[in-house]
Design an enzyme around this catalytic site. Structure first.
Site, PDB file in Angstrom:
ATOM      1  N   THR A  14       0.819  -1.225   0.000  1.00  0.00           N
ATOM      2  CA  THR A  14       0.000   0.000   0.000  1.00  0.00           C
ATOM      3  C   THR A  14       0.854   1.277   0.000  1.00  0.00           C
ATOM      4  OG1 THR A  14      -0.064  -0.224   2.395  1.00  0.00           O
ATOM      5  CG2 THR A  14      -1.985  -1.033   1.182  1.00  0.00           C
ATOM      6  N   GLY A  15       2.177   1.130   0.086  1.00  0.00           N
ATOM      7  CA  GLY A  15       3.053   2.306   0.168  1.00  0.00           C
ATOM      8  C   GLY A  15       3.403   2.861  -1.203  1.00  0.00           C
ATOM      9  N   VAL A  17       6.355   3.024  -2.733  1.00  0.00           N
ATOM     10  CA  VAL A  17       7.182   2.103  -3.525  1.00  0.00           C
ATOM     11  C   VAL A  17       6.411   0.812  -3.821  1.00  0.00           C
ATOM     12  CG1 VAL A  17       9.300   0.708  -3.516  1.00  0.00           C
ATOM     13  CG2 VAL A  17       9.355   3.052  -2.675  1.00  0.00           C
ATOM     14  N   ARG A  42      -3.408  -1.737   9.582  1.00  0.00           N
ATOM     15  CA  ARG A  42      -4.152  -0.526   9.210  1.00  0.00           C
ATOM     16  C   ARG A  42      -4.812  -0.661   7.838  1.00  0.00           C
ATOM     17  NH1 ARG A  42       0.686   1.371  11.470  1.00  0.00           N
ATOM     18  NH2 ARG A  42       1.755   1.198   9.473  1.00  0.00           N
ATOM     19  N   SER A  43      -4.255  -1.502   6.987  1.00  0.00           N
ATOM     20  CA  SER A  43      -4.776  -1.616   5.612  1.00  0.00           C
ATOM     21  C   SER A  43      -5.758  -2.770   5.435  1.00  0.00           C
ATOM     22  CB  SER A  43      -3.615  -1.801   4.633  1.00  0.00           C
ATOM     23  OG  SER A  43      -2.802  -0.668   4.649  1.00  0.00           O
ATOM     24  N   CYS A 133      18.298   4.395  -3.154  1.00  0.00           N
ATOM     25  CA  CYS A 133      17.931   5.018  -4.439  1.00  0.00           C
ATOM     26  C   CYS A 133      19.038   5.911  -5.016  1.00  0.00           C
ATOM     27  CB  CYS A 133      16.652   5.835  -4.271  1.00  0.00           C
ATOM     28  SG  CYS A 133      16.595   6.770  -2.741  1.00  0.00           S
ATOM     29  N   GLY A 164      10.897   9.770  -1.731  1.00  0.00           N
ATOM     30  CA  GLY A 164      11.812   8.811  -1.116  1.00  0.00           C
ATOM     31  C   GLY A 164      11.490   8.563   0.346  1.00  0.00           C
ATOM     32  N   ARG A 239      17.492  17.147   0.800  1.00  0.00           N
ATOM     33  CA  ARG A 239      16.081  16.964   0.414  1.00  0.00           C
ATOM     34  C   ARG A 239      15.588  18.268  -0.184  1.00  0.00           C
ATOM     35  NH1 ARG A 239      14.113  12.091   0.034  1.00  0.00           N
ATOM     36  NH2 ARG A 239      14.643  11.559   2.182  1.00  0.00           N
ATOM     37  N   HIS A 246      15.328  11.941  -8.133  1.00  0.00           N
ATOM     38  CA  HIS A 246      16.506  12.496  -7.457  1.00  0.00           C
ATOM     39  C   HIS A 246      17.482  13.013  -8.526  1.00  0.00           C
ATOM     40  CE1 HIS A 246      14.954  10.763  -3.910  1.00  0.00           C
ATOM     41  NE2 HIS A 246      15.788   9.755  -3.721  1.00  0.00           N
ATOM     42  N   ASN A 319      13.288   8.093  -8.479  1.00  0.00           N
ATOM     43  CA  ASN A 319      13.709   7.371  -7.268  1.00  0.00           C
ATOM     44  C   ASN A 319      12.752   6.257  -6.880  1.00  0.00           C
ATOM     45  OD1 ASN A 319      12.115   9.864  -6.764  1.00  0.00           O
ATOM     46  ND2 ASN A 319      12.024   9.043  -4.696  1.00  0.00           N
TER      47      ASN A 319
HETATM   48  P1  A2P Z   1       0.197   0.443   5.726  1.00  0.00           P
HETATM   49  O1  A2P Z   1      -0.266   1.205   4.519  1.00  0.00           O
HETATM   50  O2  A2P Z   1      -0.789  -0.581   6.167  1.00  0.00           O
HETATM   51  O3  A2P Z   1       0.683   1.344   6.843  1.00  0.00           O
HETATM   52  P2  A2P Z   1       5.332   4.352   2.693  1.00  0.00           P
HETATM   53  O4  A2P Z   1       6.830   4.188   2.613  1.00  0.00           O
HETATM   54  O5  A2P Z   1       4.756   4.953   1.451  1.00  0.00           O
HETATM   55  O6  A2P Z   1       4.923   5.083   3.934  1.00  0.00           O
HETATM   56  O7  A2P Z   1       4.729   2.855   2.806  1.00  0.00           O
HETATM   57  C1  A2P Z   1       5.117   1.949   3.790  1.00  0.00           C
HETATM   58  C2  A2P Z   1       4.492   0.587   3.529  1.00  0.00           C
HETATM   59  O8  A2P Z   1       4.938  -0.323   4.552  1.00  0.00           O
HETATM   60  C3  A2P Z   1       2.982   0.573   3.597  1.00  0.00           C
HETATM   61  O9  A2P Z   1       2.489  -0.403   2.708  1.00  0.00           O
HETATM   62  C4  A2P Z   1       2.725   0.157   5.045  1.00  0.00           C
HETATM   63  O10 A2P Z   1       1.470  -0.432   5.259  1.00  0.00           O
HETATM   64  C5  A2P Z   1       3.808  -0.885   5.220  1.00  0.00           C
HETATM   65  N1  A2P Z   1       4.134  -1.110   6.623  1.00  0.00           N
HETATM   66  C6  A2P Z   1       4.609  -0.227   7.520  1.00  0.00           C
HETATM   67  N2  A2P Z   1       4.770  -0.817   8.730  1.00  0.00           N
HETATM   68  C7  A2P Z   1       4.377  -2.101   8.588  1.00  0.00           C
HETATM   69  C8  A2P Z   1       4.288  -3.232   9.477  1.00  0.00           C
HETATM   70  N3  A2P Z   1       4.659  -3.146  10.756  1.00  0.00           N
HETATM   71  N4  A2P Z   1       3.830  -4.400   8.961  1.00  0.00           N
HETATM   72  C9  A2P Z   1       3.458  -4.505   7.671  1.00  0.00           C
HETATM   73  N5  A2P Z   1       3.517  -3.469   6.800  1.00  0.00           N
HETATM   74  C10 A2P Z   1       3.962  -2.283   7.242  1.00  0.00           C
END
Ligand code: A2P
Length: 340
Positions: A14-15, A17, A42-43, A133, A164, A239, A246, A319
């Site tokens: 979901t992030g 990257v 959370r997702s 990156c 990034g 930054r 980048h 990046n």
């Molecule tokens: P979530 O969206 O549920 O928080 P970004 O770098 O864009 O912030 O994205 C970070 C990614 O890593 C997201 O998909 C986030 O999920 C996931 N993430 C962060 N912490 C955890 C965790 N403890 N367990 C699983 N996924 C995680």
């Protein structure tokens, strides 16, 4: 690519990257048998699209990797540290985008255009690390020079996009910019100072030697990937209020002399590189041109007239793509083709 198809997981799907990793798997037509999208609790309940299908996002757990062949991680260092070994224990090969495993001597650190041979070492721990990156794009541009005339020293200054830092930082730049242009109060949560209309000479935490972690990543990762601990590298990472791509000013001192004209000629044929260097027409690499594609743009290639064997150049790449998702998927492609 072989006919074989693979069960693939994306951790951190979901992030910023993770989203791009999914897009890269799709765009590059990775031979997928099944996909699994993992994120934090959370997702739970979210769905992400893959090749027209809606795939539910699952909560990342220790047993998420049973039956998975290849997992691509971009969910932060702590998550990789904890869950990559769980995946490896279940026979899944991890391509990890975090910094957690990069300097582990039993984990290969790979830029496919530079050291694809290192992938063979994945068997030691079941983990392959994707470099930082800023390091990836610099080494894509420098590798042909290193091979032809050797590198003694690199001096690099970076101008790094907020993406990034992840989705929250993209929102922070957007929100601060909008607030300021409307004469409203702005807030900061992600960076220690306002990023809108500003440049921050700090990326990640400061270390005891006065450099930031990002700067030391560029030093240590360059030496590991080039398999040469004698290369001098000094970095200043900054930054800037740019969303994607980048940019880097790279000064390289070579062991043997090479002319700027020969560097240009060589880079025109280098894998993953596009030379954009036409000063007469104001053409050079721009962040806005690098964004959304996979090539590393190189320009402003010129002799460093202050030393006998020096070249200056301006290196720009997306990046999130070449600096993260694309590089990881390229590694997975080599794994799938040559090692399974
Ligand atoms: P979530 O969206 O549920 O928080 P970004 O770098 O864009 O912030 O994205 C970070 C990614 O890593 C997201 O998909 C986030 O999920 C996931 N993430 C962060 N912490 C955890 C965790 N403890 N367990 C699983 N996924 C995680």
């Amino acid at each position: 690519m072989s006919e074989k198809k693979f069960n693939v997981a994306v951790a951190g799907a979901t992030g910023a990257v993770g989203n791009q990793m999914i897009a890269c798997l799709e765009e590059r037509n990775f031979p997928v048998k099944s996909v699994k999208f993992l994120a934090s609790e959370r997702s739970a309940g979210r769905q992400l699209r893959f090749k027209g299908d809606l795939i539910p996002v699952e909560t990342l757990r220790e047993d998420s990797f049973k039956g998975v062949d290849i997992a691509i991680f971009s969910a932060g260092g702590g998550t990789s540290e904890k869950f990559a070994p769980c995946a490896a224990k279940d026979g899944c090969v991890v391509v990890d985008n975090s910094s957690a495993w990069r300097m582990d001597p039993d984990v290969p650190l790979v830029v496919p255009e530079v050291n694809p041979h290192a992938i063979a070492d994945y068997k030691k721990k079941g983990i392959i690390a994707n470099p930082n990156c800023s390091t990836i794009q610099m080494l894509v541009a420098l590798n042909p020079i290193r091979k032809k005339c050797g590198i003694r020293r690199i001096v690099v200054s970076t101008y790094q996009a907020v993406s990034g830092t992840g989705k929250k930082a993209i929102d922070e730049l957007f929100d601060q910019t909008r607030a300021m242009l409307n004469f409203l109060d702005w807030k900061k949560n992600v960076y220690p100072h306002r990023i809108a209309f500003n440049c921050l000479p700090q990326i990640d935490k400061f270390m005891d030697n006065g450099y930031t972690k990002e700067e030391m990543k560029m030093v240590n990762e360059t030496r590991k990937i080039f398999e040469d601990s004698s290369i001098g590298v000094t970095a200043t990472t900054v930054r800037v209020p740019v969303f994607y791509s980048h940019s880097e000013s790279v000064n390289v001192e070579t062991k043997e002399y090479i002319s700027a004209a020969d560097v240009i000629k060589m880079l025109r044929n280098a894998p993953g590189v596009k030379v954009v260097d036409d000063p007469a027409n104001n053409l050079y690499p721009l962040a806005i041109d690098a964004a959304g594609q996979d090539l590393t743009l190189v320009g402003r290639i010129r002799q460093d007239e202050s030393i006998s064997n020096g070249i200056n150049m301006w290196v720009v790449a997306d990046n999130i793509r070449k600096g993260a998702a694309t590089n990881a998927v390229q590694i997975a492609e080599i794994l799938a083709k040559d090692y399974f």
